[in-house]
Design an enzyme around this catalytic site. Structure first.
Site, short mmCIF file in Angstrom:
data_model
loop_
_atom_site.label_atom_id
_atom_site.label_comp_id
_atom_site.label_asym_id
_atom_site.label_seq_id
_atom_site.Cartn_x
_atom_site.Cartn_y
_atom_site.Cartn_z
N ASP A 62 -26.60 19.58 37.24
CA ASP A 62 -27.23 19.07 36.02
C ASP A 62 -26.40 17.86 35.59
OD1 ASP A 62 -28.03 18.49 33.42
OD2 ASP A 62 -28.07 20.59 32.78
N CYS A 116 -24.15 18.47 32.63
CA CYS A 116 -23.26 19.62 32.66
C CYS A 116 -21.82 19.15 32.85
CB CYS A 116 -23.70 20.54 33.79
SG CYS A 116 -22.41 21.41 34.68
N CYS A 167 -20.22 20.04 36.16
CA CYS A 167 -20.89 19.27 37.21
C CYS A 167 -20.29 17.87 37.27
CB CYS A 167 -22.39 19.17 36.95
SG CYS A 167 -23.27 20.75 36.94
N ARG A 227 -30.77 22.09 33.33
CA ARG A 227 -30.83 23.40 32.68
C ARG A 227 -31.80 23.45 31.52
NH1 ARG A 227 -24.88 23.73 30.98
NH2 ARG A 227 -25.44 21.57 30.57
#
Length: 259
Positions: free
Chosen positions: A129, A132, A135, A159
């Site tokens: 994502d 994120c 991430c 998400r």
């Protein structure tokens, strides 16, 4: 082929196998019928014999359960072989993940590979994502993974879901002329010009759901095992080195961090 052309013993074996197959199909229909009130959308192909005699396995997406042959008792949870320590349900999940990922078109992923090229034994599929935090941390360290011979193959999993800002960012990255560069910039917080094109974001998002994704990043390893969250390159390299040396058994996964 006519039965008359088959030796008598072979014919008996063949007829026995046919009878057994028919009996199993009938049993599957009975089980499905008995479970209809609880799992109305259950398909017969989602029911199959398990490793335990008299117990059938049920799979819907990433969800597994078990039912007795008479359809009387439904068991939720995972099955473990106590003699070998094998986590049988997780082995099925691993196989299912690999089957689903094998159906992917490589051109519909974003791959960061070492200079020596992608090695299937050290290729990790990462559901990511753009917004994120972990991430982004993983991608900031992409050179560390590449230096250890690890290929990172990205799939999108915004998400927040469809029709959201994160989803649109993923689509913009895919539609960019240089996707790898656009992904790197987007994960660094830079804006990526919105461009419309045919893209796999929705398809990959649905795949993440089908695999039971719980958070991002989710790493799928070459053996189908999963690390839910971020782990540094050194830890991941050690885990990849272990693959092939053991089967899935009851134990702990490496500590991972996720959003």
């Amino acid at each position: 082929m006519k039965l008359a052309s088959i030796p008598a013993v072979a014919a008996i074996v063949l007829l026995g196998a046919i009878a057994a197959a028919c009996a199993q199909e009938s049993e599957l229909d009975k089980i499905r019928s008995k479970l209809a009130a609880f799992i109305p959308d259950l398909k017969r192909e989602e029911i199959r014999p398990s490793a335990a005699p008299g117990i059938y396995e049920i799979q819907q997406g990433s969800l597994f359960g078990y039912v007795t042959a008479d359809g009387k008792y439904l068991i939720t949870g995972d099955m473990i072989n106590l003699e070998t320590g094998e986590h049988l349900t997780e082995l099925r999940r691993m196989s299912d993940r690999l089957d689903k990922l094998a159906a992917l078109d490589e051109d519909r992923t974003i791959m960061f590979a070492p200079a020596s090229g992608a090695d299937p034994k050290r290729t990790v599929t990462v559901f990511t994502d753009i917004d994120c935090g972990y991430c982004r941390k993983l991608h900031r360290e992409i050179d560390d993974y590449l230096a250890r011979g690890i290929t990172i193959r990205y799939l999108f999993y915004p998400r927040s879901g469809p029709n959201t800002e994160s989803f649109r960012k993923a689509e913009a990255v895919w539609c960019a002329k240089d996707r790898k560069d656009a992904l790197t910039k987007a994960k660094a917080g830079a804006a990526v010009p919105a461009t419309q094109c045919a893209n796999p974001v929705a398809e990959q998002y649905q795949l993440g759901l089908a695999l039971g994704l719980r958070g991002t990043p989710m790493m799928v390893l070459p053996d189908g095992d999963v690390i839910n969250g971020y782990v540094p390159a050194e830890t991941l390299a050690q885990r990849l080195d272990q693959i092939g040396k053991s089967t899935a058994t009851v134990g702990e996964q490496p500590l991972a961090q996720q959003d």
